[in-house]
Design a protein around this motif. Sequence first.
Motif, mmCIF file in Angstrom:
data_model
loop_
_atom_site.group_PDB
_atom_site.id
_atom_site.type_symbol
_atom_site.label_atom_id
_atom_site.label_comp_id
_atom_site.label_asym_id
_atom_site.label_seq_id
_atom_site.Cartn_x
_atom_site.Cartn_y
_atom_site.Cartn_z
ATOM 1 N N PHE A 188 0.832 -1.228 0.000
ATOM 2 C CA PHE A 188 0.000 0.000 0.000
ATOM 3 C C PHE A 188 0.857 1.266 0.000
ATOM 4 O O PHE A 188 0.491 2.285 0.594
ATOM 5 C CB PHE A 188 -0.957 0.010 1.212
ATOM 6 N N ASN A 189 2.031 1.202 -0.616
ATOM 7 C CA ASN A 189 2.959 2.341 -0.538
ATOM 8 C C ASN A 189 3.732 2.474 -1.855
ATOM 9 O O ASN A 189 3.656 1.601 -2.724
ATOM 10 C CB ASN A 189 3.947 2.073 0.612
ATOM 11 N N CYS A 190 4.485 3.565 -2.019
ATOM 12 C CA CYS A 190 5.392 3.750 -3.156
ATOM 13 C C CYS A 190 6.724 4.204 -2.559
ATOM 14 O O CYS A 190 6.725 5.098 -1.709
ATOM 15 C CB CYS A 190 4.915 4.863 -4.086
ATOM 16 N N ILE A 191 7.815 3.622 -3.040
ATOM 17 C CA ILE A 191 9.116 3.950 -2.433
ATOM 18 C C ILE A 191 10.029 4.549 -3.515
ATOM 19 O O ILE A 191 10.439 3.839 -4.444
ATOM 20 C CB ILE A 191 9.782 2.699 -1.817
ATOM 21 N N PRO A 192 10.364 5.840 -3.409
ATOM 22 C CA PRO A 192 11.192 6.465 -4.462
ATOM 23 C C PRO A 192 12.672 6.168 -4.252
ATOM 24 O O PRO A 192 13.502 7.071 -4.160
ATOM 25 C CB PRO A 192 10.884 7.959 -4.278
ATOM 26 N N HIS A 193 12.979 4.890 -4.158
ATOM 27 C CA HIS A 193 14.324 4.464 -3.780
ATOM 28 C C HIS A 193 14.558 3.059 -4.320
ATOM 29 O O HIS A 193 13.971 2.109 -3.816
ATOM 30 C CB HIS A 193 14.421 4.509 -2.229
ATOM 31 N N ILE A 194 15.389 2.947 -5.370
ATOM 32 C CA ILE A 194 15.744 1.620 -5.901
ATOM 33 C C ILE A 194 17.255 1.563 -6.011
ATOM 34 O O ILE A 194 17.870 2.393 -6.680
ATOM 35 C CB ILE A 194 15.059 1.351 -7.273
ATOM 36 N N PHE A 198 23.478 7.976 -4.528
ATOM 37 C CA PHE A 198 24.791 8.610 -4.711
ATOM 38 C C PHE A 198 24.753 10.036 -4.169
ATOM 39 O O PHE A 198 23.680 10.574 -3.896
ATOM 40 C CB PHE A 198 25.173 8.617 -6.195
ATOM 41 N N GLU A 199 25.945 10.653 -4.062
ATOM 42 C CA GLU A 199 26.035 12.001 -3.492
ATOM 43 C C GLU A 199 25.234 13.034 -4.281
ATOM 44 O O GLU A 199 24.746 14.004 -3.716
ATOM 45 C CB GLU A 199 27.507 12.437 -3.467
ATOM 46 N N ASN A 200 25.088 12.808 -5.599
ATOM 47 C CA ASN A 200 24.347 13.781 -6.411
ATOM 48 C C ASN A 200 22.830 13.660 -6.244
ATOM 49 O O ASN A 200 22.083 14.357 -6.922
ATOM 50 C CB ASN A 200 24.739 13.656 -7.892
ATOM 51 N N GLY A 201 22.388 12.755 -5.376
ATOM 52 C CA GLY A 201 20.961 12.642 -5.100
ATOM 53 C C GLY A 201 20.244 11.594 -5.944
ATOM 54 O O GLY A 201 19.085 11.273 -5.688
ATOM 55 N N SER A 203 19.520 7.764 -7.460
ATOM 56 C CA SER A 203 19.714 6.372 -7.045
ATOM 57 C C SER A 203 20.482 5.658 -8.160
ATOM 58 O O SER A 203 20.495 6.111 -9.309
ATOM 59 C CB SER A 203 18.364 5.683 -6.816
ATOM 60 N N LYS A 204 21.080 4.518 -7.795
ATOM 61 C CA LYS A 204 21.850 3.762 -8.787
ATOM 62 C C LYS A 204 20.948 3.306 -9.938
ATOM 63 O O LYS A 204 21.364 3.292 -11.096
ATOM 64 C CB LYS A 204 22.506 2.562 -8.108
ATOM 65 N N GLU A 205 19.705 2.951 -9.625
ATOM 66 C CA GLU A 205 18.765 2.523 -10.675
ATOM 67 C C GLU A 205 18.554 3.658 -11.686
ATOM 68 O O GLU A 205 18.484 3.430 -12.893
ATOM 69 C CB GLU A 205 17.432 2.128 -10.023
ATOM 70 N N GLU A 206 18.440 4.875 -11.180
ATOM 71 C CA GLU A 206 18.224 6.029 -12.070
ATOM 72 C C GLU A 206 19.445 6.232 -12.971
ATOM 73 O O GLU A 206 19.309 6.457 -14.188
ATOM 74 C CB GLU A 206 17.920 7.271 -11.223
ATOM 75 N N LEU A 207 20.630 6.117 -12.379
ATOM 76 C CA LEU A 207 21.845 6.291 -13.194
ATOM 77 C C LEU A 207 22.005 5.153 -14.197
ATOM 78 O O LEU A 207 22.493 5.354 -15.311
ATOM 79 C CB LEU A 207 23.083 6.406 -12.301
#
Length: 334
Positions: A188-194, A198-201, A203-207
């Motif tokens: 029942f949630n969404c987590i903006p974290h995969i 990194f220091e630039n804000g 996540s590794k998934e985004e990069l």
Amino acid sequence: MKKYNVAVVGATGVVGRKMTEVLQERKIPVENFYPMASKKSAGSKVEFNGKQWTVEELTENSFNKDIDFALFSAGGSTSEKYAPIAAENNVVVIDNSSAWRMDKNVPLVVPEVNAEAALKHNGIIANPNCSTIQAVVALKPIYDNYGIKRIIYSTYQSVSGSGLKGIKDLEEGIKGCEPEFYPVQIAFNCIPHIDVFFENGYSKEELKMINETQKIFDDYDIKITATTVRVPVYYAHSESINVETKKPFDIKDIFRTYDEMKGVVLMDDLDNLIYPTPVEAAGSDEVYVGRIRRDFSIENGLNMWVVADNVRKGAATNAVQIAEYLISQGEFDK
Ligand code: A2P
């Protein structure tokens, strides 16, 4: 017909099991099958082509035998250590982890986009990140026909992307249990974290999405940004993709292109409430595209919604398609 000797490393995991299934479904001619995993699973059995095969513990000696190719999905550190050992033993590795994806000597391949790159391997070929795979399949005709200036990715990713631990956290979370794998509850949630931050804000998934898209298109001028989010869905990732093209386009041509494109299912009929959802895409090898519309806020802007089964096209199927391509090119006949 020639038959091949094939290993699946991580054969007891979510993706490894699917790789085994997809090898059978796509009728890859296999002589000997070698399921491998950690010591914990050694001795257990895996069914393949109607036979039971014993899981062996992955060790430095596992590839001292005649194996044509090995599909790896046992995590980054396992691939980092064992993929080069396999390659030294003339086993072609198709690696699903992120360990080798950005290595200059390792092709990063999505057959619909850059199949030929696979032939330039030095023993290791990388399977891209699940979110990247479905995105680049959908973006390929846009890139070819109009050029791409900028992409904004926003993802809605299922828990199976985290393996069995992610699936369990959702199953148990729905019953009210505390999460054991995710940092906060996924039910029942969404987590903006995969993956890690990194220091630039980012996540590794985004990069991964940013860097892998540029590498697959071999175009480092595309400007890309991404926000990746874990959602309480078991199978299939969804993505909102906003693209700015270099050349103008006619939206009708884009509909026509997806309607005719192999590997893509166009689901876009708003009058009849037809658009792709993860429940529909789960269990399928296709990439589903819908909600196609012009982004009126810029000159050549396009929005779309792209959904695919992350364990199949996002991982296992793509890896098996790379193997199929190598077979079709006589790679193992040398
Ligand atoms: P095992 O089941 O023996 O732990 P998932 O990501 O779905 O959890 O799956 C991970 C897969 O990777 C499993 O097959 C797991 O085997 C395998 N694996 C994890 N660590 C190792 C390792 N050090 N050596 C070999 N296989 C590993």
